[in-house]
Design a protein around this motif. Structure first.
Motif, PDB file in Angstrom:
ATOM      1  N   THR A 337       0.599   8.108 -12.377  1.00  9.21           N
ATOM      2  CA  THR A 337      -0.382   9.199 -12.333  1.00  9.21           C
ATOM      3  C   THR A 337       0.294  10.552 -12.549  1.00  9.21           C
ATOM      4  O   THR A 337      -0.247  11.427 -13.220  1.00  9.21           O
ATOM      5  N   TYR A 389       5.915   1.609 -10.109  1.00  3.97           N
ATOM      6  CA  TYR A 389       5.657   0.189 -10.414  1.00  3.97           C
ATOM      7  C   TYR A 389       6.717  -0.400 -11.336  1.00  3.97           C
ATOM      8  O   TYR A 389       6.451  -1.329 -12.085  1.00  3.97           O
TER       9      TYR A 389
ATOM     10  N   ALA B  98      -3.899   5.892   0.923  1.00  2.00           N
ATOM     11  CA  ALA B  98      -2.915   6.316  -0.088  1.00  2.00           C
ATOM     12  C   ALA B  98      -1.845   5.255  -0.209  1.00  2.00           C
ATOM     13  O   ALA B  98      -1.550   4.550   0.750  1.00  2.00           O
ATOM     14  N   GLN B  99      -1.316   5.140  -1.416  1.00  2.27           N
ATOM     15  CA  GLN B  99      -0.048   4.427  -1.566  1.00  2.27           C
ATOM     16  C   GLN B  99       0.964   5.521  -1.895  1.00  2.27           C
ATOM     17  O   GLN B  99       1.531   6.134  -1.017  1.00  2.27           O
ATOM     18  N   CYS B 100       1.144   5.854  -3.188  1.00  2.00           N
ATOM     19  CA  CYS B 100       2.053   6.976  -3.462  1.00  2.00           C
ATOM     20  C   CYS B 100       1.387   8.294  -3.098  1.00  2.00           C
ATOM     21  O   CYS B 100       2.054   9.284  -2.819  1.00  2.00           O
ATOM     22  N   GLY B 101       0.077   8.347  -3.137  1.00  2.00           N
ATOM     23  CA  GLY B 101      -0.645   9.556  -2.728  1.00  2.00           C
ATOM     24  C   GLY B 101      -0.691  10.660  -3.767  1.00  2.00           C
ATOM     25  O   GLY B 101      -1.223  11.738  -3.489  1.00  2.00           O
ATOM     26  N   TYR B 102      -0.180  10.401  -4.965  1.00  2.00           N
ATOM     27  CA  TYR B 102      -0.147  11.476  -5.964  1.00  2.00           C
ATOM     28  C   TYR B 102      -1.562  11.883  -6.389  1.00  2.00           C
ATOM     29  O   TYR B 102      -1.826  13.040  -6.697  1.00  2.00           O
ATOM     30  N   CYS B 103      -2.476  10.929  -6.356  1.00  2.00           N
ATOM     31  CA  CYS B 103      -3.853  11.206  -6.761  1.00  2.00           C
ATOM     32  C   CYS B 103      -4.683  11.807  -5.643  1.00  2.00           C
ATOM     33  O   CYS B 103      -5.822  12.211  -5.853  1.00  2.00           O
ATOM     34  N   CYS B 135      -6.554   6.592 -10.122  1.00  2.00           N
ATOM     35  CA  CYS B 135      -5.504   6.202  -9.178  1.00  2.00           C
ATOM     36  C   CYS B 135      -4.798   5.004  -9.774  1.00  2.00           C
ATOM     37  O   CYS B 135      -5.414   3.966 -10.000  1.00  2.00           O
ATOM     38  N   ARG B 136      -3.512   5.142 -10.047  1.00  2.00           N
ATOM     39  CA  ARG B 136      -2.783   4.041 -10.656  1.00  2.00           C
ATOM     40  C   ARG B 136      -2.338   3.008  -9.636  1.00  2.00           C
ATOM     41  O   ARG B 136      -2.032   1.875  -9.990  1.00  2.00           O
ATOM     42  N   CYS B 137      -2.233   3.399  -8.366  1.00  2.00           N
ATOM     43  CA  CYS B 137      -1.763   2.462  -7.338  1.00  2.00           C
ATOM     44  C   CYS B 137      -2.842   1.465  -6.928  1.00  2.00           C
ATOM     45  O   CYS B 137      -2.555   0.508  -6.221  1.00  2.00           O
ATOM     46  N   THR B 139      -5.623   2.243  -5.054  1.00  2.00           N
ATOM     47  CA  THR B 139      -6.052   2.533  -3.682  1.00  2.00           C
ATOM     48  C   THR B 139      -7.565   2.739  -3.594  1.00  2.00           C
ATOM     49  O   THR B 139      -8.085   3.102  -2.544  1.00  2.00           O
TER      50      THR B 139
END
Ligand code: FES
Ligand code: FES
Lengths: 725, 152
Positions: A337, A389, B98-103, B135-137, B139
């Protein structure tokens, strides 16, 4: 910030370091069982490599792993707090940093809990034993009459409290973790195995400086790289004077061979300068991308290959199988992202880099080789980035920032890739083709199984090799890629976990047209997609229920348990009109977590719509440190794999990569996202097993199996194109 | 050419000296040193950079700072009141969304905007309200739960 070395850091933070050898253990011998110390402890046996007791009573823990959004920071804190009888607030975690932490290689393969958390568990337990011994000397009370909670040691009747830092008396003790280490009994755990919330999510919602992208330094300047039009083009000319004139604030144009970059005071100026300089640059024609994604499967099957026999059991007597199928998985991207970013400064003959790489130590080796300087002149501090990832642009951008910083000494240089750069230049997950054939016996059991896979490498991480860094292929002292990369990744989960008397698995390695490296689960996603689709096809052939068909080929009880658990989870699901329920099983790497996934889809052939409604997963990851962390990873894994399966393929058109943004490389949006549900099979007395990648393969296969059940169409080429063709 | 431009962010007026065509995102992050809005694509495709412009969630990555004028900008930093988190922020923590939370910035901003228009959205309306955010993770399911929780 963070520029002190470890020693100075200890001095300036006024903390104490404990470390010792555990020679004369005097209590609780009967609970010692023969131990094998975790690999990371064997490499870094000093306790002070892992644990520091601070003057304020808190404990600081060092891990060589990076936070990727998998929650490792929390899991590490949990195990340390558990063994040292501290509350979570009294433990702070320092993530991978060449200045401060052990070298634990890459944060990959779902190995962080298995490696780093276990190392921290042993180091913490050893630290506690020593603290009790020292307290025993001080208080003149035998060790087994002492207890500890929250940074204090007491006698059992609650008298004579003494804090960790008082026990240590300002002393620094050096020593090593040696077996036997008395670990806390799992039955007494307060924190391990519990859904302890992540502290860093609190930082995120408060917009604290948490990401590499948020680093700011006084006087920091901004850089951008000018990319060639296509892989391998060579720079002919560019006009540095023109960009300087057109864009005020340009500080320098950096050129080394075919590498071209620009530095400006302001980020927006740097972006404009990148454009202007790019327009002024001319490049040689380069090798074209030789196929388009449309005929990729046929193209791959014609490439020269190197073949490996991965598995041979029994004998394949005839290649006349009763059932055969060919499956295809395209190139897919990591698509973080937040595009990759790095900050670097060359100052006092030292290069300091901030990076969200998954492996700062191997990255340091590779950058040292690229810059032809000793590695000890380079320090890399790991800072969380956007979820990666796998091997995305993180290492490349750090190497580029290093080159630019060397050309502009004394200033922090921040380099941010654009969306287009990340999409176009990251190393993708390799395309794969699988051909599989099988014959059933009279009872419907698989008698013969032949599996041939075609794949490029699934890892070309820096690994101390400069040629795996993108800019190293462009600078004057050019490093060209000749290595095959990590071939093992392609065969991950290519061998069936089922009992099949006669089987053969072959891997054909090709060099494909696109840059490739490690993407979550490596070859396992493609292999399990093929293998579990084929199992479904065979179940149908044998007129068996897909659950029963898998169970009759499994011998491992834990594998059967995840299949049965999934069965219970979906037992009330009655697919309606146009709906289908599909399932899949795998044991990740055939040695880590057991995971099953079910998917429910609705296919409307009139309206030409496909809707993935819900996914379920049952997972056995052995001992679990953070149950909510495991659920979060598994839910995320399923949704990400759903996106890969339903939507994703890198497009290219014979000249260029044409997937350059989210419009040309669409991923799952909210309206398409399934509901998800995860259940963990509790196995607290078993070994911990990596789990972060376990859902990818079964999720993909469960979806295509569900589509087949819904509408009778068997999808063998990804992504799913039910109505577009 | 750089110019002095005044903008209202999180209740304070700031004057910055920047090229007027600079997208708001870069001014917020670099001149005002705010971490909330994130760079994700610069193309209005992902929502990572979202802020509230007069209470409505909008991407800030292509919006020239000169166009802001009298509009009130709120970033993630400005959502809470008197040291307390906004209910949407609280809900993201409670749901561990959240995972990475960037979004996360964009998700929270979209959710705040959605709930001010529609205080009790159902699942489909939540999905619709977050449609611009990627969101790429993966979540998503937790984010939907968090928005639900905040709406109760
Ligand atoms: S960064 Fe603005 S929408 Fe992606
Ligand atoms: S949590 Fe990582 S992008 Fe959404």
């Amino acid at each position: 910030m963070l520029k002190t070395n470890r020693r100075e850091f200890l001095k300036t933070s006024g903390c104490l370091v404990i470390g010792f050898s555990i020679g004369n253990i005097s209590s609780g011998q009967n609970s010692f069982i023969p131990q094998e110390l975790p690999q990371s402890i064997r490499r870094y046996p000093d306790i002070n490599a892992w644990i520091e007791v601070l003057a304020n009573g808190k404990v600081r823990v060092f891990t060589g792993k990076a936070e990727l959004g998998q929650g490792i920071r929390t899991a590490i804190a949990q195990v340390a707090a558990e063994e040292l009888e501290l509350s979570m607030e009294n433990v702070e975690v320092v993530l991978a940093d060449t200045l401060r932490t052990p070298n634990e290689g890459y944060t990959v393969g779902s190995g962080s809990i298995e490696q780093s958390a276990m190392a921290v568990r042993y180091a913490s337990a050893a630290a506690k034993m020593k603290l009790l011994e020292l307290a025993s000397d001080k208080l003149k009370v035998p060790v087994d009459e002492l207890v500890t909670t929250n940074g204090k040691v007491y006698t059992k009747n609650g008298r004579n409290p003494i804090t960790f830092s008082e026990i240590l008396d300002g002393k620094q003790i050096s020593g090593q973790v040696k077996e036997p280490v008395k670990l806390k009994a799992k039955s007494e755990y307060r924190l391990s195995g519990k859904p302890v919330p992540r502290e860093d999510i609190g930082w995120m919602v408060r917009a604290h400086q948490n990401y590499l992208h948020d680093l700011r330094f006084p006087g920091m300047v901004h850089a951008r790289v000018v990319r060639p039009p296509v892989y391998g083009a060579k720079l002919k000319t560019f006009d540095a004077g023109y960009v300087k004139k057109k864009v005020p604030g340009v500080l320098k144009t950096v050129n080394d061979g075919n590498f071209l970059a620009v530095i400006a005071t302001d980020e927006y100026e740097a972006m404009r300068a990148q454009k202007v300089l790019g327009q002024s640059a001319t490049w040689t024609e380069a090798a074209k991308v030789p196929a388009t994604e449309k005929d990729l499967k046929e193209y791959i099957l014609k490439l020269p290959v190197e073949t490996d026999r991965v598995q041979e059991k029994g004998k394949i007597t005839s290649e006349e199988f009763t059932h055969t199928a060919t499956y295809f998985k395209p190139y897919i991207m990591h698509g973080s992202t937040g595009p990759s970013c790095s900050v670097a400064i060359w100052h006092n003959e030292k290069l300091h880099i901030w990076s969200h790489s998954q492996g700062i130590y191997p990255l340091r080796e590779a950058i040292a080789q690229m810059l032809q300087m000793p590695a000890d002149k380079i320090e890399i501090t790991g800072v969380p980035g956007s979820g990666c990832y796998g091997h995305n642009g993180a290492d490349d951008v750090a190497a580029e920032a290093a080159i630019i910083a060397m050309a502009y000494p004394g200033k922090h240089v921040r380099l941010q890739w654009s969306r287009e750069e990340e999409h176009g230049w990251e190393p993708y997950g390799s395309a794969m083709v699988v051909k599989v054939g099988a014959t059933l016996d009279a009872t419907g059991k698989i008698l013969y199984w032949k599996y041939d896979l075609w794949s490029d490498s699934h890892s070309s991480r820096p690994g101390g090799r400069a040629e795996n860094l993108l800019p190293a292929r462009y600078i004057k002292k050019m490093f060209t890629s000749s290595s095959k990369g990590y071939i093992g990744g392609a065969t991950r989960n290519s061998e069936p976990y089922y009992s099949i008397p006669n089987q053969q698995v072959n891997a054909n390695f090709f060099r494909g047209p696109l840059r490739v490296s490690a993407l979550r689960s490596l070859g396992a996603y493609g292999n399990i997609f093929a293998l579990e689709s084929f199992m479904d096809e065979l179940a149908d052939n044998a007129k068996k229920d897909p659950f029963d068909f898998r169970l009759m080929h499994l011998t491992d009880q834990r594998a059967k348990d995840v299949v049965q658990k999934l069965g219970e989870m979906v037992s009330n699901v009655k697919p309606g009109d146009g709906e289908g329920l599909g399932i899949a099983f795998s044991r990740y790497k055939n040695s880590a977590s057991y995971c099953t996934v079910a998917a429910l889809v609705h296919v409307d052939t009139t309206a030409k719509t496909l809707r993935l409604k819900k996914m379920w997963s049952a997972i056995d990851a052995g001992e679990v440190i953070n149950t909510d962390g495991l659920k979060n990873q598994t839910e995320g894994g399923m949704i990400q794999a759903a996106s890969w399966t339903l939507k994703e393929h890198v497009k290219f058109d014979g000249t260029n990569i044409s997937s350059t943004d989210w419009g040309t490389y669409p991923i799952l949006r909210f309206s398409e996202t399934p509901e998800v549900e995860v259940e963990i099979i509790p196995r607290q007395n078993e070994e911990v097993m990596g789990a972060g990648e376990a859902a990818q393969g079964p999720a993909g296969a469960a979806i295509v199996n569900a589509i087949f059940r819904a509408c009778g169409k068997r999808i063998r080429d990804l992504p799913v194109k039910l109505f577009q063709d | 050419m750089k110019k002095a431009i005044s903008i209202h962010v999180n209740g304070t007026t700031h004057t910055v000296n920047v090229d007027p065509s600079t997208p708001l995102l870069y001014v917020l992050r670099n001149q005002l040193e705010l971490n909330g809005p994130k760079y994700g694509c610069g193309l209005q495709q992902c929502g990572a950079c979202m802020v509230l412009i007069d209470g409505k969630a909008q991407p800030s990555c292509m919006y020239p700072v000169s166009a802001v004028k009298e509009q009130k900008i709120t970033t993630l930093e400005g959502l809470g009141k008197e040291g307390k988190l906004h209910p949407v922020q609280e809900a993201f923590v409670s749901e561990q969304a959240a995972q990475c939370g960037y979004c996360l910035n964009g998700m929270v901003m979209s959710a705040v905007s959605l709930l001010s228009d529609n205080p009790h959205p159902d699942d489909d309306e939540i999905r619709e309200g977050l449609h611009r955010n990627l969101c790429r993770c993966g979540t998503h399911s937790r984010i939907i739960k968090a928005v639900k929780r905040a709406s109760l």
